[in-house]
Scaffold this motif. Sequence first.
Motif, PDB file in Angstrom:
ATOM      1  N   VAL A  67       0.836  -1.203   0.000  1.00  0.00           N
ATOM      2  CA  VAL A  67       0.000   0.000   0.000  1.00  0.00           C
ATOM      3  C   VAL A  67       0.870   1.252   0.000  1.00  0.00           C
ATOM      4  CG1 VAL A  67      -1.650   1.335   1.369  1.00  0.00           C
ATOM      5  CG2 VAL A  67      -1.985  -1.118   1.076  1.00  0.00           C
ATOM      6  N   VAL A  68       1.853   1.288   0.910  1.00  0.00           N
ATOM      7  CA  VAL A  68       2.698   2.484   1.040  1.00  0.00           C
ATOM      8  C   VAL A  68       3.471   2.737  -0.254  1.00  0.00           C
ATOM      9  CG1 VAL A  68       4.745   3.404   2.197  1.00  0.00           C
ATOM     10  CG2 VAL A  68       2.880   2.440   3.552  1.00  0.00           C
ATOM     11  N   PHE A  69       4.096   1.680  -0.790  1.00  0.00           N
ATOM     12  CA  PHE A  69       4.904   1.883  -1.992  1.00  0.00           C
ATOM     13  C   PHE A  69       4.038   2.032  -3.244  1.00  0.00           C
ATOM     14  CE2 PHE A  69       8.158   0.770   0.946  1.00  0.00           C
ATOM     15  CZ  PHE A  69       9.258   1.468   0.510  1.00  0.00           C
ATOM     16  N   GLY A  70       2.844   1.446  -3.235  1.00  0.00           N
ATOM     17  CA  GLY A  70       1.911   1.653  -4.345  1.00  0.00           C
ATOM     18  C   GLY A  70       1.487   3.108  -4.430  1.00  0.00           C
ATOM     19  N   PHE A  71       1.063   3.653  -3.290  1.00  0.00           N
ATOM     20  CA  PHE A  71       0.680   5.066  -3.279  1.00  0.00           C
ATOM     21  C   PHE A  71       1.898   5.966  -3.500  1.00  0.00           C
ATOM     22  CE2 PHE A  71      -3.271   3.576  -1.318  1.00  0.00           C
ATOM     23  CZ  PHE A  71      -4.177   4.361  -2.002  1.00  0.00           C
ATOM     24  N   GLY A  72       3.046   5.534  -2.955  1.00  0.00           N
ATOM     25  CA  GLY A  72       4.291   6.279  -3.173  1.00  0.00           C
ATOM     26  C   GLY A  72       4.611   6.401  -4.656  1.00  0.00           C
ATOM     27  N   ALA A  73       4.484   5.278  -5.379  1.00  0.00           N
ATOM     28  CA  ALA A  73       4.748   5.296  -6.825  1.00  0.00           C
ATOM     29  C   ALA A  73       3.745   6.187  -7.542  1.00  0.00           C
ATOM     30  CB  ALA A  73       4.682   3.874  -7.386  1.00  0.00           C
ATOM     31  N   TYR A  74       2.478   6.118  -7.113  1.00  0.00           N
ATOM     32  CA  TYR A  74       1.436   6.933  -7.740  1.00  0.00           C
ATOM     33  C   TYR A  74       1.764   8.422  -7.629  1.00  0.00           C
ATOM     34  CZ  TYR A  74      -3.111   9.009  -8.671  1.00  0.00           C
ATOM     35  OH  TYR A  74      -4.130   9.778  -9.183  1.00  0.00           O
ATOM     36  N   PHE A  75       2.128   8.861  -6.422  1.00  0.00           N
ATOM     37  CA  PHE A  75       2.368  10.293  -6.224  1.00  0.00           C
ATOM     38  C   PHE A  75       3.743  10.736  -6.722  1.00  0.00           C
ATOM     39  CE2 PHE A  75      -1.012   9.571  -3.044  1.00  0.00           C
ATOM     40  CZ  PHE A  75      -1.923  10.480  -3.560  1.00  0.00           C
ATOM     41  N   LEU A  76       4.777   9.871  -6.550  1.00  0.00           N
ATOM     42  CA  LEU A  76       6.128  10.249  -6.981  1.00  0.00           C
ATOM     43  C   LEU A  76       6.256  10.294  -8.502  1.00  0.00           C
ATOM     44  CD1 LEU A  76       8.731   8.510  -4.652  1.00  0.00           C
ATOM     45  CD2 LEU A  76       8.721  10.893  -5.377  1.00  0.00           C
ATOM     46  N   PRO A  80       2.148   6.429 -12.986  1.00  0.00           N
ATOM     47  CA  PRO A  80       2.930   5.820 -14.063  1.00  0.00           C
ATOM     48  C   PRO A  80       2.245   4.587 -14.646  1.00  0.00           C
ATOM     49  CG  PRO A  80       3.765   5.114 -11.950  1.00  0.00           C
ATOM     50  CD  PRO A  80       2.655   6.071 -11.663  1.00  0.00           C
ATOM     51  N   PRO A  81       2.830   3.980 -15.718  1.00  0.00           N
ATOM     52  CA  PRO A  81       2.295   2.727 -16.261  1.00  0.00           C
ATOM     53  C   PRO A  81       2.363   1.600 -15.203  1.00  0.00           C
ATOM     54  CG  PRO A  81       4.088   3.588 -17.629  1.00  0.00           C
ATOM     55  CD  PRO A  81       3.976   4.471 -16.446  1.00  0.00           C
ATOM     56  N   THR A  82       1.575   0.557 -15.422  1.00  0.00           N
ATOM     57  CA  THR A  82       1.434  -0.513 -14.422  1.00  0.00           C
ATOM     58  C   THR A  82       2.763  -1.160 -14.046  1.00  0.00           C
ATOM     59  OG1 THR A  82      -0.714  -0.944 -15.399  1.00  0.00           O
ATOM     60  CG2 THR A  82       0.113  -2.597 -13.877  1.00  0.00           C
ATOM     61  N   TYR A  83       3.669  -1.335 -15.052  1.00  0.00           N
ATOM     62  CA  TYR A  83       4.923  -2.034 -14.735  1.00  0.00           C
ATOM     63  C   TYR A  83       5.758  -1.276 -13.698  1.00  0.00           C
ATOM     64  CZ  TYR A  83       7.876   1.073 -17.563  1.00  0.00           C
ATOM     65  OH  TYR A  83       8.560   2.159 -18.047  1.00  0.00           O
ATOM     66  N   VAL A  84       5.604   0.039 -13.622  1.00  0.00           N
ATOM     67  CA  VAL A  84       6.347   0.824 -12.624  1.00  0.00           C
ATOM     68  C   VAL A  84       5.852   0.481 -11.215  1.00  0.00           C
ATOM     69  CG1 VAL A  84       6.923   3.158 -11.803  1.00  0.00           C
ATOM     70  CG2 VAL A  84       6.796   2.672 -14.260  1.00  0.00           C
ATOM     71  N   TYR A  85       4.535   0.300 -11.075  1.00  0.00           N
ATOM     72  CA  TYR A  85       3.999  -0.129  -9.777  1.00  0.00           C
ATOM     73  C   TYR A  85       4.579  -1.485  -9.398  1.00  0.00           C
ATOM     74  CZ  TYR A  85       0.396   3.488 -10.050  1.00  0.00           C
ATOM     75  OH  TYR A  85      -0.260   4.680 -10.119  1.00  0.00           O
ATOM     76  N   TRP A  86       4.546  -2.418 -10.361  1.00  0.00           N
ATOM     77  CA  TRP A  86       5.067  -3.772 -10.099  1.00  0.00           C
ATOM     78  C   TRP A  86       6.527  -3.709  -9.663  1.00  0.00           C
ATOM     79  CZ3 TRP A  86       2.430  -7.971  -9.256  1.00  0.00           C
ATOM     80  CH2 TRP A  86       1.144  -8.104  -9.806  1.00  0.00           C
ATOM     81  N   LEU A  87       7.342  -2.986 -10.439  1.00  0.00           N
ATOM     82  CA  LEU A  87       8.771  -2.885 -10.112  1.00  0.00           C
ATOM     83  C   LEU A  87       8.992  -2.267  -8.736  1.00  0.00           C
ATOM     84  CD1 LEU A  87      10.537  -1.778 -13.432  1.00  0.00           C
ATOM     85  CD2 LEU A  87      10.869  -3.897 -12.144  1.00  0.00           C
ATOM     86  N   THR A  88       8.282  -1.174  -8.458  1.00  0.00           N
ATOM     87  CA  THR A  88       8.444  -0.483  -7.173  1.00  0.00           C
ATOM     88  C   THR A  88       8.069  -1.399  -6.011  1.00  0.00           C
ATOM     89  OG1 THR A  88       7.823   1.572  -8.284  1.00  0.00           O
ATOM     90  CG2 THR A  88       7.798   1.576  -5.874  1.00  0.00           C
ATOM     91  N   ILE A  89       6.915  -2.048  -6.122  1.00  0.00           N
ATOM     92  CA  ILE A  89       6.408  -2.860  -5.010  1.00  0.00           C
ATOM     93  C   ILE A  89       7.264  -4.118  -4.830  1.00  0.00           C
ATOM     94  CG2 ILE A  89       4.462  -4.277  -4.268  1.00  0.00           C
ATOM     95  CD1 ILE A  89       2.644  -2.052  -5.480  1.00  0.00           C
ATOM     96  N   ILE A  90       7.633  -4.775  -5.931  1.00  0.00           N
ATOM     97  CA  ILE A  90       8.446  -5.996  -5.817  1.00  0.00           C
ATOM     98  C   ILE A  90       9.825  -5.658  -5.246  1.00  0.00           C
ATOM     99  CG2 ILE A  90       9.631  -7.781  -7.161  1.00  0.00           C
ATOM    100  CD1 ILE A  90       7.095  -7.847  -8.956  1.00  0.00           C
TER     101      ILE A  90
END
Length: 126
Positions: A67-76, A80-90
């Motif tokens: 949750v934290v890194f998902g929202f972090g990626a969204y705001f930072l 971004p595209p979906t793969y950025v969420y995947w990369l950030t969270i993984i």
Amino acid sequence: MSEKTKLHAVLECKCPRCRQGNLFEKGKIFPKPLSHCPVCGVRYEKEPDFFQGAMYVSYAISVAIFVVFGFGAYFLFNDPPTYVYWLTIITATIVLAPLNWRLSKSLFIHVFGGFKYEPNIVQEKR
Ligand SMILES: [Zn+2]
């Protein structure tokens, strides 16, 4: 020496009874919990596979990381595209795995271990 709060003892992975002895062996990325407290001598594992229950705590911490890194990626990265969420969270999950390993077990023994804090236990034994 000032007394540790429960939060400090959880975060520093200390014994739930004396809050001084370490919960884990040193020098490993994924350390095993010790069988007994090196300071007060209390047995950590109350029953066989006691620390198995920590996987539920670990799961909760992992969800918090998602949750934290998902929202972090969204705001930072401004949605971004979906793969950025995947990369950030993984990446965050893998990098924080050793912390999650220790924290889940420490939190589990402090909350569900049924130990009572006894600040004077060490002085009594000496
Ligand atoms: Zn102890």
